[in-house]
Design an enzyme around this catalytic site. Sequence first.
Site, short mmCIF file in Angstrom:
data_model
loop_
_atom_site.label_atom_id
_atom_site.label_comp_id
_atom_site.label_asym_id
_atom_site.label_seq_id
_atom_site.Cartn_x
_atom_site.Cartn_y
_atom_site.Cartn_z
CG ASP A 69 0.70 0.63 2.09
OD1 ASP A 69 1.02 -0.46 1.99
OD2 ASP A 69 0.11 1.33 1.15
CB THR A 117 0.82 2.77 -17.39
OG1 THR A 117 1.66 2.23 -16.23
CG2 THR A 117 -0.55 2.35 -17.11
N GLY A 153 -1.16 3.29 -9.94
CA GLY A 153 -1.24 2.11 -11.20
C GLY A 153 -2.46 1.22 -10.53
CG ASP A 154 -2.79 -0.70 -7.22
OD1 ASP A 154 -2.28 -1.58 -7.89
OD2 ASP A 154 -2.29 -0.52 -5.98
CE LYS A 167 0.52 -3.93 -8.33
NZ LYS A 167 0.48 -2.56 -8.35
N GLY A 168 -3.76 -5.66 -4.17
CA GLY A 168 -5.16 -6.38 -4.42
C GLY A 168 -6.08 -5.37 -3.54
#
Length: 290
Positions: free
Chosen positions: A17, A199, A231-232, A44-45
């Site tokens: 990132d 969510t 969220g992850d 995300k993983g």
Amino acid sequence: MSTQLPAVTVVGSINLDIIASADRLPAAGETIGGGRLTQQPGGKGANQAVAAARLGVGSRMIGAVGDDASGRLMLESLSGAGVDTTDVAVLDGDATGTALIVVDGDGENQIVVCPGANAAFSLEGVEFGPDETVLCQLEVGLPVVLEAARRSAGFFVLNAAPAMDLPAELLERCDLVIVNETEYELIPALAGAKLVAVTFGKDGSAMFERGQKVAEAPAAAVTVANTIGAGDAFCSALVLGLGAGLDYSAALTVANAVGADAVGDPSSQPALAQLEEYVARVAGVGVAPR
């Protein structure tokens, strides 16, 4: 291959990132100054695998990085968080995935993902145990996700992000789908899915069976620092809570608390307490059969 199967196996993306923090997000065609640049592990993983490990369970990462400095940094970061990286492929000729992120003073963001190695790996040589929980997202090639769904026999979870049309075969295999409210609207087929967690940001989260709401939980109050990994963290906490025997409302409440801690942390892979601490922290939460 690992000799012991962990509590959660994550099949998904691994990114570097690159984050520009500014007072506000630029409009189309606009240049703004005064930004602050940082780099950190993401994807995300990888975020979900690290969250599971930091919540106190074993986690295995299946994905790919490039044979480059960013890939080596990602592997070191995953291993340092306690994630089993045995099945992370190092691909020669493919760059490590990169996410270009702009974050404003309220924690809102804009993201462009350059998948690199995430779009080039396969599950060749990877094995799944009969009772293994597998968690996937859609930042890797859909064929890889479909293959994971076909080959795994245990509890199969899909975080359907980014939103896209889902093959009927994949949706039917999912024991649980996790999305935010926007993704839920963008994927109409989810209304017929067996179990979907949605969510709603400050409005909490809810669980739907075949489109009917069966449980909900309020959001925890928090000062927002960064929404990228929240969220992850929620996904991992919800999967682990359900696996521990929490009923739907309790699992959502615990996952909301974990997500709140993540939102308050500027990292895409935030520091988290053990899952048991969140269960104890949330008033009225108990372990109950579903």
